[in-house]
Enzyme design. Structure first.
Site, mmCIF file in Angstrom:
data_model
loop_
_atom_site.group_PDB
_atom_site.id
_atom_site.type_symbol
_atom_site.label_atom_id
_atom_site.label_comp_id
_atom_site.label_asym_id
_atom_site.label_seq_id
_atom_site.Cartn_x
_atom_site.Cartn_y
_atom_site.Cartn_z
ATOM 1 N N SER A 151 8.188 -7.316 -1.654
ATOM 2 C CA SER A 151 7.762 -8.233 -0.605
ATOM 3 C C SER A 151 7.601 -9.644 -1.181
ATOM 4 C CB SER A 151 6.485 -7.697 0.045
ATOM 5 O OG SER A 151 6.247 -8.338 1.279
ATOM 6 N N ASP A 228 10.840 -0.919 8.431
ATOM 7 C CA ASP A 228 9.828 -1.844 7.910
ATOM 8 C C ASP A 228 9.409 -2.806 9.026
ATOM 9 O OD1 ASP A 228 8.621 -4.089 6.656
ATOM 10 O OD2 ASP A 228 9.734 -3.723 4.809
ATOM 11 N N HIS A 262 7.334 -0.428 4.824
ATOM 12 C CA HIS A 262 7.025 -1.465 3.831
ATOM 13 C C HIS A 262 6.064 -0.979 2.744
ATOM 14 C CE1 HIS A 262 7.412 -5.788 2.976
ATOM 15 N NE2 HIS A 262 6.120 -5.846 2.703
#
Lengths: 283, 283
Positions: A151, A228, A262
């Site tokens: 991320s 995600d 995620h």
């Protein structure tokens, strides 16, 4: 160079999972980082090292506790270093007010704006101070360095490898913020840390950096779950980066993972593949 | 039977890591538990199920996030259920005052003492209510149930298997509290939940239960790190249990692990061995 203080050490998969603290000159505060030393670290040789950069709200602990990478790092003889994600306790008003800006959200840039520019220098911290500390204190082969992250930390891994020509020989990401100048998280962070000149932002954006890259041959391994929520919210924009790579003939791999989100559950599922990818390129 | 509410679901290693909540009749409060459903769970058959009991201060989340068991459960086709470690938010004065008594420290007993006896019934919760819920809601082969756990949860796994003759066909522990009537944690918990009659305590002590066991053939797989601080502080006493097993001709395996401590880093290192042990006995 400041001394390292050992915070903790736990045996795992025959190696040692450690946490150290030190006084950072770049950041002007005490910082912690974790390091996994595989069994091979006590055998006298120099080992490849991987730097893992974590995402928003994380610390040096998340990867270590949740990704399950030590098993493969022990097998492959890889040292893994995980820094924290921002300076800590530097007493900037509002530093703890947001989960996506300030503490836990350093974005791996060197801030140019008040009141952040004195302390929020995570780019220089990772690519200079921490690298030097690691090379001075652990049995690292300085020719064999890779970087990866998740991320915000995927953005960090891309920027650190694309801006530092040749410093890292392998780079991979999980659900990276791939084009921060075009997503809400990136716009908020870059506005605060870098100011309102959007041309300057391009120096910290992977999709823009790929267009301008002229360093030694490099490939980026981009991993992304298709369930995600932040992909759906257009925070990650991996296709923008992939398109820029295609246009620039920059080698890349983009793996889409069916049904994965995620979380670290997703990372744990594919960490073996990433570690083998890095080991192959570093050995 | 009360309905399950899905709290979260994350894809991992091709399976689904879920958390559910429900209103518990045994405990008189809302409880959460996690369940890992391997890919085989959607193929129509009935699968073996393992119950993981966590240690002091833990919840249904620790094993799921830190043990790395899903990879092997996915391969072996095992469902893994993790309950919380105590009732929650039942408004008993002082329930949150200690880390080793009350909330997060139910010790897998059915309390007999005020003010605990109404809610602190983790033994009946795990071996009746939760078992029934799991069998009613997931594709479980009810003939193939195993149990394992860590520290206080290792004690729980032993007590649940040794008191419920034949309910669980396989049992293993990591750093179990093996003789609670002779260690500080156990004495504190049993005094509070069970009162001062020490004869009654023997019904909840693995070392004593082994001496009296007359159920179907069973083996206990005991795992212990030799650098565990709580081993050194005589909280765990695995040798007392091993000695009782020897004296009673009760089959056991005791694995001592050189240099490993009490943490999930230790559990992660050996979880594969435990899951293969259970799968072999359940399949």
């Amino acid at each position: 160079m400041t001394a390292l203080k050992l915070v903790s050490s736990n045996r795992i998969f025959g190696g040692d999972q450690r946490v150290y603290s030190h006084e950072s000159k770049e950041l002007g505060c005490e910082m912690k980082f974790s390091v996994f030393l595989p069994p091979q670290a006590s055998e006298g040789g120099k080992l490849p090292v991987l730097f893992w950069l974590s995402g928003l709200t994380c610390t040096e602990a998340n990867f270590v506790q949740k990704a399950g990478g030590q098993k493969y790092a022990a097998e492959l003889g890889l040292i893994i270093v995980c820094p924290d994600t921002s300076p800590r306790n530097v007493n900037i008003p509002g530093e703890d007010d947001s989960w996506d800006f300030g503490s836990g959200a350093g974005f791996y840039v060197d801030a140019t704006q008040e009141p952040w520019k004195k302390h929020y220098r995570m780019f220089s911290y990772v690519t200079k101070e921490l690298l030097d500390l690691v090379e001075a204190n652990f049995p690292v082969n300085s020719e064999k360095k890779g970087i990866f992250g998740h991320s915000m930390g995927g953005h960090g891994a891309l920027v650190c490898s694309l801006k530092n020509l040749g410093l890292f020989r392998s780079v991979s990401t999980f659900a990276a913020i791939s084009n921060p100048i075009n997503c809400p998280w990136g716009v908020k962070a870059f506005s605060g840390y870098l100011g309102e000149n959007r041309e300057e932002w391009k120096n910290w954006d992977a999709t823009e950096l790929v267009k301008a890259y002229n360093g030694p041959p490099l490939e980026v391994f981009l991993d992304q779950g298709d369930a995600d929520q932040f992909l759906k919210e257009n925070q990650l924009l991996p296709n923008n980066l992939a398109e820029a790579c295609r246009a620039a003939n920059f080698p890349f791999i983009l793996r889409m993972r069916d049904g994965y989100d995620h979380s670290y559950f997703y990372i744990a599922t594919f960490i073996e593949e990433h570690l083998r990818y890095h080991a192959e390129r570093l050995q």
